[in-house]
Design a protein around this motif. Structure first.
Motif, PDB file in Angstrom:
ATOM      1  N   GLN A 119       0.825  -1.211   0.000  1.00 52.75           N
ATOM      2  CA  GLN A 119       0.000   0.000   0.000  1.00 52.75           C
ATOM      3  C   GLN A 119       0.856   1.257   0.000  1.00 52.75           C
ATOM      4  N   LYS A 148       1.069   4.027  -3.051  1.00 56.45           N
ATOM      5  CA  LYS A 148       0.703   5.406  -2.733  1.00 56.45           C
ATOM      6  C   LYS A 148       1.844   6.352  -3.071  1.00 56.45           C
ATOM      7  N   ALA A 164      -3.984   5.156  -6.037  1.00 57.41           N
ATOM      8  CA  ALA A 164      -4.918   4.877  -4.939  1.00 57.41           C
ATOM      9  C   ALA A 164      -5.526   3.496  -5.147  1.00 57.41           C
ATOM     10  N   TYR A 221     -12.421   9.197  -4.459  1.00 54.15           N
ATOM     11  CA  TYR A 221     -11.272   9.270  -5.355  1.00 54.15           C
ATOM     12  C   TYR A 221     -11.155  10.602  -6.093  1.00 54.15           C
ATOM     13  N   GLN A 240      -7.890  12.288  -5.391  1.00 57.76           N
ATOM     14  CA  GLN A 240      -6.811  11.567  -6.057  1.00 57.76           C
ATOM     15  C   GLN A 240      -6.671  12.020  -7.507  1.00 57.76           C
TER      16      GLN A 240
END
Length: 256
Positions: free
Chosen positions: A152, A156, A161, A240, A243
């Motif tokens: 993760q 990132k 994401a 999102y 993002q």
């Protein structure tokens, strides 16, 4: 959205379902494309370079027309790791133990640095741009949904994401059809999905004897529409949006 007119959609949509599809055997790929187009439904696709029923691989040039058509229809696209790499565990030295399903190291455990994992995600982006002239969206999905803290953090750090799915959004297309019928999967999805849920299926599963998509996808979308649901890509998902703002591609990067 699932309705052609944005004004009409705004007035009648009681909620949004976010359809997502991972690559697979591709046995249902064209059917999924046709069904989405018939319902004016958009989805998000997560791509890995997987072997297909045609004897090629999902990110071979032979699949460029398929991905271009989906892109032209307004769908979104994320990385599923190039060789469909399963994350196994974080190692004490900061590396990540993984096992690719495809590629030259298929089936062998590997110890990768976070940068190597990042490069694996970006390989899909590079190939997608070769095939379509456009970059991926800044999203990824771990094969099998298997995550570790190291994986993760690596993803990132390089701008991706992670996207999982809602409990009711598990299509069940990986389950054995002799134990779980398509009718049961359809009923579960129609009864369980709610506003904001992310739904996940594949573009074909090798092991399921009674394929999921022909029996389930069209009646599922019809049933959800009758309940007042519309469909959107993850570009529109509240979780999102930030993002996409942070990682919006430059005009030059997205030229075809």
């Amino acid at each position: 959205m699932s309705l052609a007119s944005p004004a009409l959609a705004e007035s009648v949509c009681r909620g949004t379902i976010y359809l997502t599809f991972d690559t697979g055997s591709q046995s249902q790929a064209e059917l999924v494309e046709q069904t989405l187009r018939r319902h004016h439904a958009h989805a998000t696709f997560f791509l890995a370079n997987e072997k297909t029923v045609k004897g090629d691989y999902t990110l071979d040039p032979s699949w460029a027309p398929f991905w271009k058509a989906l892109r032209a229809d307004g769908n979104a696209f994320g990385s599923h790791t190039f060789d469909h790499v399963y994350a196994l565990r974080d190692l004490p030295d900061g590396r990540i133990e993984v096992r690719p399903q495809f590629g030259p190291e298929a089936g062998r455990k590997q110890a990768w640095t976070p940068q190597q994992y990042c490069e694996e995600l970006r390989r899909v982006d590079a190939r997608f741009q070769e095939l379509t002239g456009a970059p991926l969206d800044p999203l990824w999905r771990a094969p099998g949904g298997k995550l570790t803290p190291g994986v993760q953090a690596a993803a990132k750090a390089c701008g991706y994401a992670h996207v999982a799915w809602a409990p009711a959004g598990f299509s069940g297309d990986e389950l054995p059809s002799e134990k779980v019928s398509n009718a049961a999967l359809l009923k579960r999805a129609l009864n369980g999905l709610k506003d904001g849920d992310i739904f996940m299926a594949h573009l074909g599963i090798w092991s399921r004897k009674d394929p999921w998509a022909p029996a389930v996808l069209d009646p599922l979308l019809t049933g959800l529409e009758q309940k007042g649901f519309c469909f959107a890509t993850l570009r529109e998902h509240p979780a999102y949006r930030e993002q996409f703002m942070r990682h919006a591609p430059s005009p030059e990067r997205g030229k075809s």
